[in-house]
Design an enzyme around this catalytic site. Structure first.
Site, PDB file in Angstrom:
ATOM      1  N   CYS A 154       0.947  -1.253   0.015  1.00  0.00           N
ATOM      2  CA  CYS A 154       0.030   0.026  -0.015  1.00  0.00           C
ATOM      3  C   CYS A 154       0.874   1.291  -0.102  1.00  0.00           C
ATOM      4  O   CYS A 154       0.697   2.080  -0.932  1.00  0.00           O
ATOM      5  CB  CYS A 154      -0.725  -0.197   1.098  1.00  0.00           C
ATOM      6  SG  CYS A 154      -2.067   1.440   1.385  1.00  0.00           S
ATOM      7  N   GLU A 204      -4.549  -6.029  -2.005  1.00  0.00           N
ATOM      8  CA  GLU A 204      -4.744  -4.839  -2.479  1.00  0.00           C
ATOM      9  C   GLU A 204      -5.473  -4.621  -4.093  1.00  0.00           C
ATOM     10  O   GLU A 204      -6.222  -3.923  -4.048  1.00  0.00           O
ATOM     11  CB  GLU A 204      -3.256  -4.161  -2.999  1.00  0.00           C
ATOM     12  CG  GLU A 204      -2.631  -3.620  -1.847  1.00  0.00           C
ATOM     13  CD  GLU A 204      -3.118  -1.997  -1.470  1.00  0.00           C
ATOM     14  OE1 GLU A 204      -4.031  -1.699  -2.193  1.00  0.00           O
ATOM     15  OE2 GLU A 204      -2.782  -1.444  -0.701  1.00  0.00           O
TER      16      GLU A 204
END
Length: 220
Positions: A134, A208
């Site tokens: 991230c 993600e």
């Protein structure tokens, strides 16, 4: 080669699926459906709350005072970012009340609890590896999009998002995260442990990608 580069190379397919996801491609082209982006914004608000909690684990898990101070600075930065995020959401017609009352999507719960669990069960290296896709990935994605004509076009409704994450301020955040991984790796990583660490990184990258897909699915 940085530890981050090694982790990307070991999880190349998962990393590519994340950073070149259709959500990302459409974001750069300006064709992403608005409902997809609005869903992402709301869930990202909830996501940031849990990421602050994850970084708070860094204070508890810190082996040195410098680690604890670094984690505290990250928590403060994320909490400070919340006000900016609320303001950005307001520009897209999303009120703070809506942010507060919206339940987490399953993809959000899966990702954030994975990161927190990695930090609870492991050490600082495990925590920062789980956070890396991230923190560092957004900078890589935005930098690539900003280098395209459509990504840099002010007419692109998502140009501000791209500019924010491709800017110098966020680049510094990503570079600090890469340096932190290297520092923790020097202290805690062995070649025998690398496989387990790279598995963490790969799973975080897959989660993600699922987060992006959550936005697309919301748009039908």
């Amino acid at each position: 080669m940085t530890l981050f580069d090694r982790l990307k190379a070991a999880s190349a397919d998962d990393w590519t699926a994340y950073v070149e996801h259709d959500f990302v491609r459409q974001l750069g082209e300006g064709t992403l459906p608005v409902p997809a982006f609005r869903t992402y914004l709301v869930q990202d608000y909830l996501f940031l709350i849990h990421f602050a909690r994850a970084y708070a684990l860094g204070i508890f898990k810190g082996r040195h005072l410098a680690d604890m101070r670094s984690a505290l600075a990250s928590v403060n930065a994320i909490l400070g970012e919340m006000d900016l995020h609320v303001g950005f959401c307001a520009e897209w017609g999303i009120s703070e009340a809506e942010l507060e009352r919206t339940p987490e999507e399953r993809a959000n719960t899966a990702y954030t609890r994975f990161v927190i669990d990695a930090g609870l069960r492991g050490d600082l290296l495990d925590l920062h590896v789980a956070l890396a896709p991230c923190v560092i990935g957004y900078a890589e994605i935005a930098r690539r999009l900003a280098a395209t004509a459509k990504g840099a076009d002010p007419a692109n409704p998502y140009a501000r998002w791209i500019a924010e994450y491709s800017g110098e301020a966020y680049a510094a955040v990503a570079e600090a995260a890469i340096a932190k991984l290297d520092s923790l790796g020097d202290e805690l990583l062995t070649e025998k442990r690398f496989t387990a660490v790279s598995d963490l990184f790969a799973q975080a990258s897959r989660l993600e990608a699922d987060f992006w897909q959550m936005g697309l699915d919301a748009a039908g």
